[in-house]
Design a protein around this motif. Sequence first.
Motif, short mmCIF file in Angstrom:
data_model
loop_
_atom_site.label_atom_id
_atom_site.label_comp_id
_atom_site.label_asym_id
_atom_site.label_seq_id
_atom_site.Cartn_x
_atom_site.Cartn_y
_atom_site.Cartn_z
N GLN A 139 0.83 -1.20 0.00
CA GLN A 139 0.00 0.00 0.00
C GLN A 139 0.86 1.25 0.00
O GLN A 139 0.56 2.23 -0.70
CB GLN A 139 -0.92 -0.01 1.22
N ARG A 140 1.94 1.22 0.78
CA ARG A 140 2.85 2.38 0.80
C ARG A 140 3.53 2.57 -0.54
O ARG A 140 3.68 3.71 -1.02
CB ARG A 140 3.90 2.19 1.89
N HIS A 141 3.95 1.47 -1.17
CA HIS A 141 4.57 1.57 -2.49
C HIS A 141 3.59 2.13 -3.50
O HIS A 141 3.95 2.97 -4.34
CB HIS A 141 5.06 0.20 -2.93
N TRP A 142 2.33 1.64 -3.47
CA TRP A 142 1.31 2.14 -4.40
C TRP A 142 1.09 3.63 -4.18
O TRP A 142 1.00 4.40 -5.15
CB TRP A 142 0.01 1.39 -4.20
N THR A 143 1.01 4.05 -2.92
CA THR A 143 0.79 5.47 -2.62
C THR A 143 1.95 6.32 -3.13
O THR A 143 1.74 7.40 -3.70
CB THR A 143 0.62 5.67 -1.11
N ALA A 144 3.18 5.83 -2.93
CA ALA A 144 4.35 6.58 -3.41
C ALA A 144 4.34 6.70 -4.92
O ALA A 144 4.63 7.77 -5.48
CB ALA A 144 5.63 5.90 -2.93
N ARG A 145 4.02 5.60 -5.61
CA ARG A 145 3.95 5.64 -7.09
C ARG A 145 2.85 6.59 -7.56
O ARG A 145 3.05 7.37 -8.51
CB ARG A 145 3.71 4.23 -7.63
N GLU A 146 1.70 6.52 -6.88
CA GLU A 146 0.58 7.37 -7.28
C GLU A 146 0.94 8.84 -7.14
O GLU A 146 0.63 9.67 -8.00
CB GLU A 146 -0.64 7.01 -6.42
N GLN A 147 1.61 9.20 -6.04
CA GLN A 147 2.02 10.59 -5.83
C GLN A 147 3.05 11.02 -6.86
O GLN A 147 3.00 12.16 -7.35
CB GLN A 147 2.58 10.75 -4.41
N TYR A 148 3.96 10.11 -7.18
CA TYR A 148 4.99 10.46 -8.16
C TYR A 148 4.38 10.68 -9.54
O TYR A 148 4.70 11.66 -10.23
CB TYR A 148 6.04 9.36 -8.23
N TYR A 149 3.51 9.78 -9.95
CA TYR A 149 2.83 9.95 -11.23
C TYR A 149 2.01 11.24 -11.24
O TYR A 149 2.01 11.98 -12.24
CB TYR A 149 1.90 8.77 -11.51
N SER A 150 1.33 11.52 -10.14
CA SER A 150 0.50 12.72 -10.07
C SER A 150 1.35 13.98 -10.19
O SER A 150 1.00 14.92 -10.93
CB SER A 150 -0.28 12.75 -8.74
N ASN A 151 2.47 14.03 -9.47
CA ASN A 151 3.35 15.20 -9.55
C ASN A 151 3.91 15.37 -10.97
O ASN A 151 3.95 16.50 -11.49
CB ASN A 151 4.52 15.04 -8.56
N LEU A 152 4.32 14.28 -11.56
CA LEU A 152 4.89 14.35 -12.91
C LEU A 152 3.85 14.81 -13.92
O LEU A 152 4.12 15.70 -14.75
CB LEU A 152 5.44 12.98 -13.29
N LEU A 153 2.66 14.23 -13.86
CA LEU A 153 1.60 14.61 -14.80
C LEU A 153 1.19 16.06 -14.58
O LEU A 153 0.87 16.78 -15.54
CB LEU A 153 0.39 13.69 -14.64
N THR A 154 1.20 16.50 -13.33
CA THR A 154 0.85 17.90 -13.04
C THR A 154 1.85 18.85 -13.69
O THR A 154 1.46 19.86 -14.32
CB THR A 154 0.82 18.13 -11.52
N GLN A 155 3.14 18.56 -13.57
CA GLN A 155 4.16 19.44 -14.14
C GLN A 155 4.13 19.41 -15.67
O GLN A 155 4.29 20.45 -16.32
CB GLN A 155 5.55 19.04 -13.64
N LEU A 156 3.91 18.24 -16.25
CA LEU A 156 3.77 18.17 -17.71
C LEU A 156 2.55 18.96 -18.17
O LEU A 156 2.59 19.63 -19.22
CB LEU A 156 3.66 16.72 -18.16
N HIS A 157 1.49 18.88 -17.40
CA HIS A 157 0.27 19.62 -17.75
C HIS A 157 0.50 21.13 -17.65
O HIS A 157 0.06 21.89 -18.53
CB HIS A 157 -0.86 19.20 -16.83
#
Length: 216
Positions: free
Chosen positions: A84-102
């Motif tokens: 669950q912690r790994h999934w949360t970390a991946r989700e946050q990383y993807y979210s941050n990356l997609l936000t900056q690309l956007h």
Amino acid sequence: MSPAEIQALIRNAVADGIGYPWWIPALAIVGAALGAYLASYLAKKGESRAARENFEILRTQLQTTTRDTEEIKKILSGEIWRDQRHWTAREQYYSNLLTQLHLFRIALDNLSEYYLEPGSEHTPDHKQSERFRTLLASGYEARCEVQRLLGPAALFLSRTAVQALNEFEVQHWDLQNFGSSCTADYVHSAQELATKAYEQVLQEARKHLGIAEAHG
């Protein structure tokens, strides 16, 4: 004494009449009865003892199984917590990356509006408005943040997502340094690169995180 032997004694007693020692067959009958009872008692006692021993074995096995089950539950709970912690970390990383690309795409989209009129691409940047310079700075900050996130990306993102980011970085560097003749040319080409990278990362994020695409 067997039943056949008892019957033989009775027949002899009947044949001899009153002179026969009747206590002998009587004693034999009583002894046979006691022997049968004793044999039955011993058999039942053996069965009871075996049952108790089997019960003790089953109880020991149950206790062992219970301890094993608890250990497994602890292990699984720890693994689920880590997953669950790994999934949360991946989700946050993807979210941050997609936000900056956007954000980078938005800045480029807004900058492109300054080049809608024919010949506007030749206007020097220093002669553009304050908002134009603000958009340039905003786009630059977003792209630098994408570049920063690329460093540890392999720890959180899929291999395909990391590859898409690397391609974006290489192509953007080439565009920025050699591939564009003016800011207008850069904005147009960078829009295509940012959109492509965003779509690729978004697709990988859905697959990697197990998030289904929303249908409106």
